[in-house]
Design a protein around this motif. Structure first.
Motif, PDB file in Angstrom:
ATOM      1  N   VAL A  15       0.837  -1.215   0.156  1.00 22.81           N
ATOM      2  CA  VAL A  15       0.041  -0.076  -0.054  1.00 22.81           C
ATOM      3  C   VAL A  15       0.996   1.244   0.135  1.00 22.81           C
ATOM      4  N   VAL A  16       0.840   2.246  -1.030  1.00 19.16           N
ATOM      5  CA  VAL A  16       1.470   3.307  -0.955  1.00 19.16           C
ATOM      6  C   VAL A  16       0.585   4.550  -0.437  1.00 19.16           C
ATOM      7  N   VAL A  17       1.097   5.185   0.559  1.00 20.00           N
ATOM      8  CA  VAL A  17       0.330   5.884   1.309  1.00 20.00           C
ATOM      9  C   VAL A  17       0.825   7.427   1.057  1.00 20.00           C
ATOM     10  N   TYR A  18       0.051   8.433   0.759  1.00 20.34           N
ATOM     11  CA  TYR A  18       0.352   9.786   0.700  1.00 20.34           C
ATOM     12  C   TYR A  18      -0.852  10.620   0.886  1.00 20.34           C
ATOM     13  N   GLY A  19      -0.839  11.773   2.014  1.00 21.21           N
ATOM     14  CA  GLY A  19      -1.770  12.805   2.112  1.00 21.21           C
ATOM     15  C   GLY A  19      -2.863  12.003   2.742  1.00 21.21           C
ATOM     16  N   LYS A  20      -4.066  12.260   2.319  1.00 20.00           N
ATOM     17  CA  LYS A  20      -5.477  12.016   2.946  1.00 20.00           C
ATOM     18  C   LYS A  20      -5.384  10.549   2.879  1.00 20.00           C
ATOM     19  N   GLY A  21      -4.652   9.766   2.020  1.00 18.64           N
ATOM     20  CA  GLY A  21      -4.626   8.253   2.040  1.00 18.64           C
ATOM     21  C   GLY A  21      -4.131   7.855   3.403  1.00 18.64           C
ATOM     22  N   ALA A  22      -3.478   8.170   4.197  1.00 18.43           N
ATOM     23  CA  ALA A  22      -3.212   7.825   5.333  1.00 18.43           C
ATOM     24  C   ALA A  22      -4.260   7.705   6.232  1.00 18.43           C
ATOM     25  N   ASP A  23      -5.174   8.672   6.300  1.00 19.31           N
ATOM     26  CA  ASP A  23      -6.550   8.376   7.087  1.00 19.31           C
ATOM     27  C   ASP A  23      -7.128   7.230   6.613  1.00 19.31           C
ATOM     28  N   CYS A  24      -7.392   6.737   5.379  1.00 19.08           N
ATOM     29  CA  CYS A  24      -7.964   5.701   4.997  1.00 19.08           C
ATOM     30  C   CYS A  24      -7.202   4.446   5.364  1.00 19.08           C
ATOM     31  N   VAL A  25      -6.032   4.463   5.278  1.00 20.20           N
ATOM     32  CA  VAL A  25      -5.348   3.276   5.606  1.00 20.20           C
ATOM     33  C   VAL A  25      -5.425   2.955   7.184  1.00 20.20           C
ATOM     34  N   LEU A  26      -5.049   3.900   7.821  1.00 22.30           N
ATOM     35  CA  LEU A  26      -5.217   3.920   9.527  1.00 22.30           C
ATOM     36  C   LEU A  26      -6.552   3.288   9.764  1.00 22.30           C
ATOM     37  N   LYS A  27      -7.749   3.879   8.946  1.00 25.13           N
ATOM     38  CA  LYS A  27      -9.001   3.575   9.566  1.00 25.13           C
ATOM     39  C   LYS A  27      -9.175   1.871   9.369  1.00 25.13           C
ATOM     40  N   ASN A  28      -8.353   1.558   8.508  1.00 23.45           N
ATOM     41  CA  ASN A  28      -8.796  -0.138   8.141  1.00 23.45           C
ATOM     42  C   ASN A  28      -7.743  -0.833   8.796  1.00 23.45           C
ATOM     43  N   TYR A  29      -6.607  -0.289   9.583  1.00 18.39           N
ATOM     44  CA  TYR A  29      -5.635  -1.092  10.057  1.00 18.39           C
ATOM     45  C   TYR A  29      -5.988  -2.343  11.031  1.00 18.39           C
ATOM     46  N   PRO A  30      -7.024  -2.054  11.970  1.00 17.67           N
ATOM     47  CA  PRO A  30      -7.418  -3.219  12.660  1.00 17.67           C
ATOM     48  C   PRO A  30      -8.203  -4.281  11.866  1.00 17.67           C
ATOM     49  N   ASP A  97      -7.444   3.860  -0.503  1.00 16.27           N
ATOM     50  CA  ASP A  97      -8.746   4.237  -0.394  1.00 16.27           C
ATOM     51  C   ASP A  97      -9.875   3.202  -0.592  1.00 16.27           C
ATOM     52  N   LEU A  98      -9.391   1.872  -0.743  1.00  7.30           N
ATOM     53  CA  LEU A  98     -10.138   0.726  -0.886  1.00  7.30           C
ATOM     54  C   LEU A  98     -10.769   0.253   0.403  1.00  7.30           C
ATOM     55  N   ASP A  99     -11.890  -0.206   0.410  1.00  5.60           N
ATOM     56  CA  ASP A  99     -12.574  -1.090   1.234  1.00  5.60           C
ATOM     57  C   ASP A  99     -13.038  -2.413   0.756  1.00  5.60           C
ATOM     58  N   PHE A 100     -12.876  -3.274   1.627  1.00  2.00           N
ATOM     59  CA  PHE A 100     -12.884  -4.744   1.282  1.00  2.00           C
ATOM     60  C   PHE A 100     -12.972  -5.843   2.315  1.00  2.00           C
ATOM     61  N   ASP A 101     -13.574  -6.923   2.041  1.00  2.00           N
ATOM     62  CA  ASP A 101     -13.726  -7.930   3.117  1.00  2.00           C
ATOM     63  C   ASP A 101     -12.269  -8.618   3.007  1.00  2.00           C
TER      64      ASP A 101
END
Length: 256
Positions: A15-30, A97-101
């Motif tokens: 996963v490549v993270v930049y800017g607002k993408g960090a919010d998306c990734v950390l939201k999905n971390y757990p 900014d992907l959501d998935f199962d």
């Protein structure tokens, strides 16, 4: 435990993270990334900055954190793939900014056999995998068109170690946009087909990781990448030079 490693360790996640993408990734971390790491899936988070978080925010057991100056998406993918392909046969590259199962990703990972595959993602209410770029007109769309070159949707895809080495990864001269078209042309040049993997839970929030206030910069970067694509693959097409040259000149006006 050995059985679990045998079914999951042949793929890793980038996963490549930049800017607002960090919010998306950390939201999905757990729910996603920590779960994958706990199952022995190698994960590389490539941080290009542009956000408020410290490196410690991304560091977890089983997750490799890689900090890199922002040299573009392709450079981030290359760094992450090199890392996970040290221990895995395939790398699955996912937009932040992907959501998935997570269970669906595990099922996909267990059946990865091909050199290159694109995972379907739902965008604007419809599933997307392959798009088309006309090397004659410069128009892109989701249906075949005149002079259309099929290219993969870069929101989610997988690549084998062999295909990554054969193509030398992404061309890092493409800072933003058109790196997917360029890489699709490289795959075709190497006779590596693009397989489509159907999915059910993958939803891509298009532009969800884009930082506000950068529209003019993005317009210019896209025009420069387009000109680079033309010079590299279609140097005879004067129309495309004119098209993207005008877009570069009018980037600030088009951003309003």
């Amino acid at each position: 435990m050995k059985r679990m490693e045998k079914t999951t360790n042949h793929f890793g996640v980038v996963v490549v993270v930049y800017g607002k993408g960090a919010d998306c990734v950390l939201k999905n971390y757990p729910a996603i990334y920590e779960q994958l790491a706990s199952k022995g899936v190698p994960i590389a988070i490539v941080d290009h900055g542009g956000h408020k978080y410290l490196p410690e925010s991304f560091m977890r057991q089983g997750i490799v954190y890689l900090k890199q100056d922002n040299r573009g998406f392709g450079a981030g993918v290359n760094l992450g793939c090199k890392k996970v392909l040290e221990s895995a046969s395939h790398a699955i590259v996912l937009n932040p900014d992907l959501d998935f199962d997570v269970n669906e990703l595990l099922r996909i990972g267990k059946r990865l056999l091909d050199s290159f595959a694109v995972l379907q993602t739902q965008e604007h209410g419809k599933k997307q995998a392959i798009m088309y770029y006309s090397h004659l007109t410069g128009i892109a769309g989701d249906a075949p068109l005149l002079g259309g070159i099929p290219y993969f949707n870069g929101a989610a895809f997988s690549i084998s170690r062999e295909a990554f080495n054969a193509t030398s990864g992404f061309d890092e001269n493409f800072f933003l946009y058109f790196e997917d078209v360029d890489f699709s042309l490289k795959l075709a040049q190497k006779n590596i087909p693009i397989r489509i993997i159907e999915t059910n839970s993958f939803v891509h929030e298009v532009g969800g990781s884009r930082t506000k206030g950068m529209s003019g910069f993005i317009q210019r970067a896209a025009a420069i990448s387009a000109l680079r694509l033309v010079w590299k693959w279609f140097p005879w097409n004067i129309w495309l030079y004119l098209r993207y040259g005008i877009k570069w000149l009018l980037a600030d006006l088009r951003s309003h």
